[in-house]
Design a protein around this motif. Structure first.
Motif, short mmCIF file in Angstrom:
data_model
loop_
_atom_site.label_atom_id
_atom_site.label_comp_id
_atom_site.label_asym_id
_atom_site.label_seq_id
_atom_site.Cartn_x
_atom_site.Cartn_y
_atom_site.Cartn_z
N TYR A 161 9.17 3.42 -53.98
CA TYR A 161 10.00 4.61 -54.00
C TYR A 161 9.16 5.82 -53.63
O TYR A 161 7.98 5.92 -54.00
CB TYR A 161 10.63 4.78 -55.38
CG TYR A 161 11.56 5.95 -55.49
CD1 TYR A 161 12.60 6.13 -54.59
CD2 TYR A 161 11.40 6.89 -56.51
CE1 TYR A 161 13.46 7.21 -54.69
CE2 TYR A 161 12.26 7.98 -56.62
CZ TYR A 161 13.29 8.14 -55.71
OH TYR A 161 14.13 9.21 -55.82
N ALA A 162 9.75 6.74 -52.90
CA ALA A 162 9.01 7.90 -52.37
C ALA A 162 8.32 8.71 -53.45
O ALA A 162 7.25 9.29 -53.21
CB ALA A 162 9.97 8.79 -51.57
N VAL A 188 18.98 11.13 -56.15
CA VAL A 188 17.98 11.70 -55.24
C VAL A 188 17.33 12.86 -55.97
O VAL A 188 18.01 13.73 -56.52
CB VAL A 188 18.61 12.20 -53.93
CG1 VAL A 188 17.62 13.05 -53.14
CG2 VAL A 188 19.08 11.01 -53.08
N SER A 196 14.90 15.75 -48.95
CA SER A 196 14.82 14.68 -49.95
C SER A 196 15.92 13.65 -49.74
O SER A 196 15.68 12.45 -49.85
CB SER A 196 14.93 15.29 -51.36
OG SER A 196 13.87 16.16 -51.63
N GLU A 233 15.06 11.50 -46.71
CA GLU A 233 13.94 10.60 -46.96
C GLU A 233 14.28 9.50 -47.96
O GLU A 233 13.81 8.37 -47.83
CB GLU A 233 12.74 11.40 -47.47
CG GLU A 233 12.11 12.31 -46.43
CD GLU A 233 10.99 13.16 -47.00
OE1 GLU A 233 10.83 13.17 -48.25
OE2 GLU A 233 10.27 13.81 -46.22
N GLN A 234 15.12 9.83 -48.95
CA GLN A 234 15.36 8.89 -50.04
C GLN A 234 16.67 8.11 -49.93
O GLN A 234 16.95 7.26 -50.77
CB GLN A 234 15.34 9.65 -51.38
CG GLN A 234 14.02 10.31 -51.71
CD GLN A 234 14.10 11.15 -52.96
OE1 GLN A 234 14.79 10.81 -53.91
NE2 GLN A 234 13.39 12.28 -52.97
N SER A 235 17.46 8.38 -48.91
CA SER A 235 18.78 7.74 -48.84
C SER A 235 18.85 6.52 -47.94
O SER A 235 19.94 6.02 -47.66
CB SER A 235 19.82 8.77 -48.39
OG SER A 235 19.56 9.22 -47.07
N GLN A 291 14.97 2.66 -49.67
CA GLN A 291 14.64 3.60 -50.75
C GLN A 291 15.60 3.47 -51.93
O GLN A 291 15.20 3.58 -53.09
CB GLN A 291 14.64 5.03 -50.23
CG GLN A 291 13.36 5.42 -49.52
CD GLN A 291 12.17 5.47 -50.47
OE1 GLN A 291 12.08 6.34 -51.33
NE2 GLN A 291 11.25 4.52 -50.34
N ARG A 292 16.86 3.23 -51.63
CA ARG A 292 17.84 3.03 -52.72
C ARG A 292 17.49 1.77 -53.51
O ARG A 292 17.62 1.72 -54.73
CB ARG A 292 19.25 2.92 -52.16
CG ARG A 292 19.81 4.19 -51.50
CD ARG A 292 19.93 5.37 -52.49
NE ARG A 292 18.72 6.17 -52.58
CZ ARG A 292 18.45 7.00 -53.57
NH1 ARG A 292 19.27 7.11 -54.58
NH2 ARG A 292 17.34 7.69 -53.58
N LEU A 329 14.40 2.56 -55.75
CA LEU A 329 14.74 3.30 -56.96
C LEU A 329 15.49 2.39 -57.94
O LEU A 329 15.26 2.45 -59.16
CB LEU A 329 15.58 4.52 -56.64
CG LEU A 329 16.04 5.34 -57.85
CD1 LEU A 329 14.84 5.83 -58.67
CD2 LEU A 329 16.90 6.53 -57.42
#
Length: 491
Positions: free
Chosen positions: A221-222, A342, A366, A369-371, A375-376, A379
């Protein structure tokens, strides 16, 4: 209740009930603590019997009966659904009450005070003040009210006036999120409108379609290196608890952000972005939600010293239905919770030393980058680990971090709900209003949180037919006063 009080006995199991474990995203400590109500105001008179019977019909259609399940806890401390084989007067699909007033809504002592749109940003009343309109005294307010009774998970309350109607639904957060709510309302409207054939199948009746989600992440995760743990999380928790105790007075209020003001703010933000951003023009983008979150975060955290080096962790709920289309097909209704978060982390002073557009661009970065799917998944993996080890979801930042939470429901388009099939009388002539026949002119949300702190948490309801944005949230009483003063002096 005294020290010798005890919980009532659990209802005896019904042999014909279908027993289904809750999906993993539904059964957590946060959702167990929250019972939510939404109220829709219609400036028309709707037929309450049609509303009741169409919802009852929906919940008798095949797997849709799951929505009438009774909530229970098994011997392992896990929640499960006990779904009746059928519903009757003794075990109805949902709790229903209807109150009729032979008067105009404007003449009712309480309903006349419901928030109305304004011409400048305005802090309005508390949704909690209207609970007698949205809930009857026996409506469940905590998880035990479901576990130790045979009541269904949905409560429908209708309050009628000569020229308007209030329609409210109450449910435990373990049942569904905002997009699940929209899927339920769409299916209800299809039945109400005589279009039963358009009701989609219910997805995930007895199997969790997200069983594998987050079990095999392909990357980190970022913000994994900013995961709060050990002393950092302890410090974060102590600081939050201290604030809640030292500044114990807070209020839940509604805010109207008028279209004219928002459009001006958006135009300014986009103009600023074009000068701040070095990326090609086609890549420069901030959404309405980014702008609202940035603008409101500055106001909501106005009590934070402007030169502080504390971090802000701005958390946005992120819906998973679109990105997990292989697991949650768009042509089926998923009445459950399907979201994670996020996080945007930055020094608090940035809110006060940079324009709204700058913070909005940080939020957008954010999200971009996180979607991604990976990344999901990453998390979700951290969430599974954290819930298994500590019973809570993961937090990111350091011990001094200040958390602010947004849940943007705009994509659910609640102000566009079309209940015109139930209208029996216009309350306001169509030529004198922006919203259509049988569409809500106003909505609000309130919740019983049972010890779960909701300070600095803000659901954005969405945009009404006039283009006004509506949201609510809980802040320290003195913070609301500061915001009201700024609105008065600035606008």
């Amino acid at each position: 209740m005294g020290v010798f009080s005890s919980k009532p006995a659990k209802p005896a199991p019904v042999p014909t009930d279908t027993i289904i474990p809750l999906h993993w995203q539904d059964d957590n400590s946060t959702f167990r603590a929250i019972v939510t109500t939404i109220m829709l105001r219609f400036d028309d008179v709707l037929d309450p019997e049609k509303l009741q019977t169409s919802l009852a019909t929906l919940m008798e259609m095949g797997d849709w009966r799951k929505l009438g399940a009774r909530l229970r806890m098994n011997e392992s401390g896990k929640l499960e659904y006990h779904v009746p084989e059928s519903f009757d007067a003794k075990r109805p699909a949902f709790k229903y009450t209807h109150v009729k007033y032979e008067t105009s809504i404007s003449e009712h002592s309480l309903a006349s005070k419901l928030p109305r749109s304004t011409t400048r940003p305005t802090v309005l009343g508390s949704p909690d003040d209207f609970r007698s309109l949205s809930q009857d005294p026996d409506t469940p307010t905590k998880i035990d009210d479901y576990l130790f009774s045979d009541v269904g998970q949905l409560s429908l309350r209708i309050v009628s006036f000569n020229d308007a109607m209030l329609v409210s639904l109450t449910w435990p957060h373990t049942l569904m999120d905002a997009m699940g709510r929209r899927a339920l309302l769409d299916a209800w409207i299809s039945v109400l409108s005589g279009r039963k054939s358009e009701v989609p199948s219910l997805h995930g009746f007895d199997k969790d379609p997200l069983t594998t989600f987050g079990t095999q992440p392909s990357e980190s995760y970022a913000l994994a290196n900013q995961l709060m743990k050990g002393f950092a999380f302890f410090t974060f928790s102590v600081r939050m608890a201290f604030e809640l105790m030292w500044y114990s007075k807070d209020e839940h209020r509604v805010v109207c952000l008028p279209a004219t003001h928002f459009n001006s703010m958006k135009s300014t933000a986009l103009s600023e972005l074009s000068t701040l951003c070095s990326e090609p023009e086609q890549k420069q983008f901030i959404s309405d939600g980014d702008i609202i979150c940035s603008w409101w975060a500055r106001l909501a955290l106005s009590m934070v010293p402007r030169n502080t080096k504390r971090n802000i962790s701005l958390m946005n709920a992120y819906g998973l239905r679109t990105i997990l289309s292989d697991l949650l097909p768009a042509d089926k209704a998923y009445i459950s919770n399907a979201s994670n978060e996020v996080f945007t982390i930055f020094p608090a002073y940035v809110l006060f030393t940079h324009p709204v557009s700058y913070t909005a661009s940080l939020i957008r970065r954010s999200i971009v980058e996180q979607s991604t799917r990976s990344q999901r998944e990453a998390l979700a993996a951290l969430t599974r680990q954290s819930q298994a080890s500590s019973g809570r979801s993961p937090m990111f930042g350091d011990g001094s971090t200040k958390l602010i939470v947004f849940s943007n429901w705009t994509k659910a388009r609640f102000f566009e709900l079309d209940f015109s099939a139930a209208v029996v009388k216009e309350g306001i002539p169509l030529e004198k209003r922006k919203h259509g026949l049988g569409r809500p002119s106003y909505m609000q949300s309130s919740a019983f949180t049972n010890g779960f702190p909701m300070r600095n948490a803000f659901p954005i309801y969405g945009k009404d037919a006039e283009g006004n944005y509506w949201f609510s949230g809980t802040l320290r009483t003195e913070t609301w006063k500061t915001i009201e003063d700024e609105f008065t002096n600035k606008y």
